[in-house]
Design a protein around this motif. Sequence first.
Motif, PDB file in Angstrom:
ATOM      1  N   ILE A   1       0.819  -1.129  -0.065  1.00  0.00           N
ATOM      2  CA  ILE A   1       0.068  -0.014  -0.010  1.00  0.00           C
ATOM      3  C   ILE A   1       0.741   1.357   0.110  1.00  0.00           C
ATOM      4  O   ILE A   1       0.618   2.287  -1.015  1.00  0.00           O
ATOM      5  CB  ILE A   1      -0.939  -0.072   1.160  1.00  0.00           C
ATOM      6  CG1 ILE A   1      -2.125  -0.990   1.018  1.00  0.00           C
ATOM      7  CG2 ILE A   1      -1.720   1.409   1.211  1.00  0.00           C
ATOM      8  CD1 ILE A   1      -2.970  -1.388   2.022  1.00  0.00           C
ATOM      9  N   GLU A   2       1.618   1.193   0.868  1.00  0.00           N
ATOM     10  CA  GLU A   2       2.586   2.490   0.997  1.00  0.00           C
ATOM     11  C   GLU A   2       3.373   2.748  -0.259  1.00  0.00           C
ATOM     12  O   GLU A   2       3.686   3.936  -0.663  1.00  0.00           O
ATOM     13  CB  GLU A   2       3.925   2.251   2.142  1.00  0.00           C
ATOM     14  CG  GLU A   2       3.172   2.253   3.451  1.00  0.00           C
ATOM     15  CD  GLU A   2       2.302   3.477   3.761  1.00  0.00           C
ATOM     16  OE1 GLU A   2       2.751   4.664   3.065  1.00  0.00           O
ATOM     17  OE2 GLU A   2       1.184   3.327   4.308  1.00  0.00           O
ATOM     18  N   SER A   3       3.862   1.613  -1.232  1.00  0.00           N
ATOM     19  CA  SER A   3       4.687   1.678  -2.469  1.00  0.00           C
ATOM     20  C   SER A   3       3.520   2.123  -3.467  1.00  0.00           C
ATOM     21  O   SER A   3       4.295   2.704  -4.466  1.00  0.00           O
ATOM     22  CB  SER A   3       5.243   0.463  -2.700  1.00  0.00           C
ATOM     23  OG  SER A   3       4.271  -0.597  -3.175  1.00  0.00           O
ATOM     24  N   GLN A   4       2.247   2.254  -3.174  1.00  0.00           N
ATOM     25  CA  GLN A   4       1.287   2.397  -4.134  1.00  0.00           C
ATOM     26  C   GLN A   4       0.857   3.878  -4.063  1.00  0.00           C
ATOM     27  O   GLN A   4      -0.062   4.364  -4.659  1.00  0.00           O
ATOM     28  CB  GLN A   4       0.514   1.663  -4.338  1.00  0.00           C
ATOM     29  CG  GLN A   4       0.896   0.314  -4.973  1.00  0.00           C
ATOM     30  CD  GLN A   4       1.022   0.121  -6.390  1.00  0.00           C
ATOM     31  OE1 GLN A   4       0.477   0.819  -7.273  1.00  0.00           O
ATOM     32  NE2 GLN A   4       1.919  -0.778  -6.954  1.00  0.00           N
ATOM     33  N   ARG A   5       1.046   4.513  -2.923  1.00  0.00           N
ATOM     34  CA  ARG A   5       0.342   5.725  -2.397  1.00  0.00           C
ATOM     35  C   ARG A   5       0.633   7.131  -3.247  1.00  0.00           C
ATOM     36  O   ARG A   5      -0.035   7.830  -3.617  1.00  0.00           O
ATOM     37  CB  ARG A   5       0.819   6.205  -0.977  1.00  0.00           C
ATOM     38  CG  ARG A   5      -0.060   5.423   0.166  1.00  0.00           C
ATOM     39  CD  ARG A   5       0.396   6.073   1.390  1.00  0.00           C
ATOM     40  NE  ARG A   5      -0.388   5.648   2.418  1.00  0.00           N
ATOM     41  CZ  ARG A   5      -1.632   5.687   2.786  1.00  0.00           C
ATOM     42  NH1 ARG A   5      -2.514   6.451   2.031  1.00  0.00           N
ATOM     43  NH2 ARG A   5      -2.249   4.934   3.670  1.00  0.00           N
ATOM     44  N   GLU A   6       1.977   6.999  -3.898  1.00  0.00           N
ATOM     45  CA  GLU A   6       2.245   8.033  -4.664  1.00  0.00           C
ATOM     46  C   GLU A   6       1.629   8.002  -5.829  1.00  0.00           C
ATOM     47  O   GLU A   6       1.482   7.014  -6.767  1.00  0.00           O
ATOM     48  CB  GLU A   6       3.856   7.967  -5.044  1.00  0.00           C
ATOM     49  CG  GLU A   6       4.271   9.231  -5.654  1.00  0.00           C
ATOM     50  CD  GLU A   6       5.930   9.521  -6.073  1.00  0.00           C
ATOM     51  OE1 GLU A   6       6.094  10.095  -6.807  1.00  0.00           O
ATOM     52  OE2 GLU A   6       6.462   8.904  -5.068  1.00  0.00           O
TER      53      GLU A   6
ATOM     54  N   ALA B   1      -2.563   4.713 -12.478  1.00  0.00           N
ATOM     55  CA  ALA B   1      -1.590   4.142 -13.158  1.00  0.00           C
ATOM     56  C   ALA B   1      -1.228   2.896 -13.208  1.00  0.00           C
ATOM     57  O   ALA B   1      -1.051   2.192 -14.289  1.00  0.00           O
ATOM     58  CB  ALA B   1      -0.321   5.164 -12.793  1.00  0.00           C
ATOM     59  N   THR B   2      -1.368   2.186 -11.916  1.00  0.00           N
ATOM     60  CA  THR B   2      -1.086   0.769 -11.873  1.00  0.00           C
ATOM     61  C   THR B   2      -2.127  -0.121 -11.833  1.00  0.00           C
ATOM     62  O   THR B   2      -1.952  -1.307 -11.691  1.00  0.00           O
ATOM     63  CB  THR B   2      -0.010   0.564 -10.561  1.00  0.00           C
ATOM     64  OG1 THR B   2      -0.902   0.983  -9.283  1.00  0.00           O
ATOM     65  CG2 THR B   2       1.272   1.280 -10.381  1.00  0.00           C
ATOM     66  N   GLY B   3      -3.237   0.436 -11.239  1.00  0.00           N
ATOM     67  CA  GLY B   3      -4.580  -0.201 -11.152  1.00  0.00           C
ATOM     68  C   GLY B   3      -4.680  -0.812  -9.677  1.00  0.00           C
ATOM     69  O   GLY B   3      -5.586  -1.723  -9.302  1.00  0.00           O
ATOM     70  N   PHE B   4      -3.743  -0.409  -8.812  1.00  0.00           N
ATOM     71  CA  PHE B   4      -4.033  -0.868  -7.501  1.00  0.00           C
ATOM     72  C   PHE B   4      -4.836   0.064  -6.738  1.00  0.00           C
ATOM     73  O   PHE B   4      -5.133   1.069  -6.716  1.00  0.00           O
ATOM     74  CB  PHE B   4      -2.605  -0.932  -6.706  1.00  0.00           C
ATOM     75  CG  PHE B   4      -2.319  -1.325  -5.513  1.00  0.00           C
ATOM     76  CD1 PHE B   4      -2.254  -2.726  -5.521  1.00  0.00           C
ATOM     77  CD2 PHE B   4      -2.428  -0.671  -4.311  1.00  0.00           C
ATOM     78  CE1 PHE B   4      -2.465  -3.249  -3.921  1.00  0.00           C
ATOM     79  CE2 PHE B   4      -2.389  -1.009  -3.147  1.00  0.00           C
ATOM     80  CZ  PHE B   4      -2.369  -2.576  -2.850  1.00  0.00           C
ATOM     81  N   VAL B   5      -5.631  -0.854  -6.044  1.00  0.00           N
ATOM     82  CA  VAL B   5      -6.589  -0.269  -5.153  1.00  0.00           C
ATOM     83  C   VAL B   5      -6.296  -0.989  -3.701  1.00  0.00           C
ATOM     84  O   VAL B   5      -6.159  -2.120  -3.395  1.00  0.00           O
ATOM     85  CB  VAL B   5      -8.346  -0.859  -5.533  1.00  0.00           C
ATOM     86  CG1 VAL B   5      -9.234  -0.462  -4.699  1.00  0.00           C
ATOM     87  CG2 VAL B   5      -8.436  -0.283  -7.052  1.00  0.00           C
TER      88      VAL B   5
END
Length: 160
Positions: A7-12, A54-58
């Motif tokens: 989650i932290e890596s995807q916050r930006e 951008a990455t599709g991460f939720v």
Amino acid sequence: MSTQSLIESQREGAEVSYGADICKEQSMTLLEGIHLPKGLLPLAAIEEVGYNRATGFVWLKQKKSTTHVFKAIGKTVSYGPEVTAFVEDRRMKRMTGVKSREFLIWVSISDMYIDDPESKRITFKTPAGIGRSFPVSAFQAEEEEEEEEEKPEAKEGDGK
């Protein structure tokens, strides 16, 4: 990589919302946007929703795990304090935090998708690749039931 560090890596660059009401609305909007039934994530006490387009991460964070019974198919599903997935049209993959009770054991769900919208079936798969399909309506009907249950509550405060 742990769920929290993922989650932290995807916050930006992610859109992040806080608070139960806005998060519930955001989760419904997300499901609608990727053409999945709105009743798939029946989480009432979501504290945070994040979506990195951008990455599709939720990710969805709630205070504690919750369990929900999908009455139309007789399935009990557990949602952990953190639910994550990579989303695309009609699909959530590499999911974490979602388990279904199969007989006496809890089985992790890693993917859910609708391959053919015409078939009106949604498939759920485990990390081992074992899958089961159910009618999409089993998840839409519960959403409609919840909306019906919420209507009387809204009338309580109007003084009638």
